[in-house]
Design a protein around this motif. Structure first.
Motif, short mmCIF file in Angstrom:
data_model
loop_
_atom_site.label_atom_id
_atom_site.label_comp_id
_atom_site.label_asym_id
_atom_site.label_seq_id
_atom_site.Cartn_x
_atom_site.Cartn_y
_atom_site.Cartn_z
N HIS A 147 0.80 -1.22 0.00
CA HIS A 147 0.00 0.00 0.00
C HIS A 147 0.84 1.28 0.00
N ASP A 150 1.21 1.87 -4.09
CA ASP A 150 0.07 1.59 -4.97
C ASP A 150 -0.50 2.85 -5.62
N LYS A 153 -3.28 7.52 -2.34
CA LYS A 153 -2.92 8.19 -1.08
C LYS A 153 -3.85 7.84 0.07
N SER A 155 -4.55 4.71 0.89
CA SER A 155 -4.12 3.44 1.48
C SER A 155 -2.71 3.61 2.04
N ARG A 156 -2.35 2.77 2.96
CA ARG A 156 -1.05 2.96 3.60
C ARG A 156 -0.49 1.64 4.11
N THR A 246 1.98 6.43 3.47
CA THR A 246 0.85 6.34 2.53
C THR A 246 1.32 6.23 1.08
#
Ligand code: CA
Length: 252
Positions: A147, A150, A153, A155-156, A246
């Motif tokens: 994440h 990916d 921003k 997802s982390r 993130t």
């Protein structure tokens, strides 16, 4: 362990109980006078329902503490991490079987992922084409290492707890000339970190040293010029929150 070769001069010793053993699932590993016990996050099957799950890690210095009275896991997180890495390497070398939760194998030190039906959409993230693998010292349920790369921003990656140091390592498909890196931490706070690069010559070099940083940071860009096959961000401390990223972009 079936198929284990006799290596009489080995200093390390692995005890692997992926099946229920005295009502707990664990792997223990002894190396150079230290012993790490990893307890799998598998609930008891009712017999000792009253008891909470044991601690995830126990660490003992067998030279000073042969009767394993003094658990050092909390005070020696770096030792836990190096022992865990060695334990996992040893298990992998022996093609060990792991306990499973549903259809998923539980590897020591990795939180189980939620079942696919309940997983957030972001966890289906795939690696960008230039990335071969992403790994981390640990991750929180649902907040996977992938994440961080990916391009989303929302997802982390997050470490599984508030211990430090924690690292995120990106392995590239091929050596790449990198002009810098932009890292977005989730929390704006005082974060001490280093960024290291692994070159085609097979050595790690420190590209960014913010180990003495005193400023609050969130999105940071650092310029450098290096040929890389791997990039590693090590979070040494964060004033508030856990190690969590993130987004990470490598400048070309
Ligand atoms: Ca992301």
């Amino acid at each position: 362990l079936a198929g284990k070769r006799h290596e009489t001069r080995r200093e390390d010793f692995l005890n692997h109980f992926p099946h229920e053993h005295r009502s707990s699932y664990y792997t223990s590993y002894v190396n150079a006078g230290w012993k790490l016990i990893y307890h799998y996050p598998v609930p008891d099957k009712g017999r000792r329902r009253q008891n909470p799950l044991p601690k995830t890690y126990e660490l003992f210095n067998l030279k000073d503490d042969p009767f394993e009275k003094n658990d050092l896991a909390d005070s020696h997180p770096e030792k836990v991490q190096t022992m865990l890495t060695a334990l996992r390497k040893d298990l992998a070398a022996k093609n060990a079987l792991y306990p499973a939760m549903g259809t998923q194998e539980l590897l020591p030190g990795e939180a189980p992922e939620p079942p696919a039906a309940q997983a957030p959409a972001a966890s289906s993230a795939t690696l960008p084409p230039f990335v071969k693998a992403v790994r981390a010292s640990s991750h929180e349920l649902g907040n996977l290492p992938v994440h961080a790369v990916d391009a989303d921003k929302t997802s982390r990656w997050a470490a599984r707890d508030g211990s430090f140091p924690q690292f995120l390592e990106i392995e590239l498909q091929a050596a790449q000339q990198a002009k810098g890196v932009t890292v977005s931490f989730r929390n704006k706070t005082m974060i001490r970190y280093t960024i290291d690069g692994f070159g085609p010559d097979g050595t790690w070099i420190t590209l960014v040293d913010q180990s003495e940083n005193k400023e609050k940071v969130q999105t940071v860009t650092h310029s450098f010029d290096a040929e890389l096959t791997k990039l590693k961000v090590t979070v040494l401390e964060a004033q508030t929150g856990w190690a969590t990223i993130t987004d990470l972009q490598i400048g070309k």
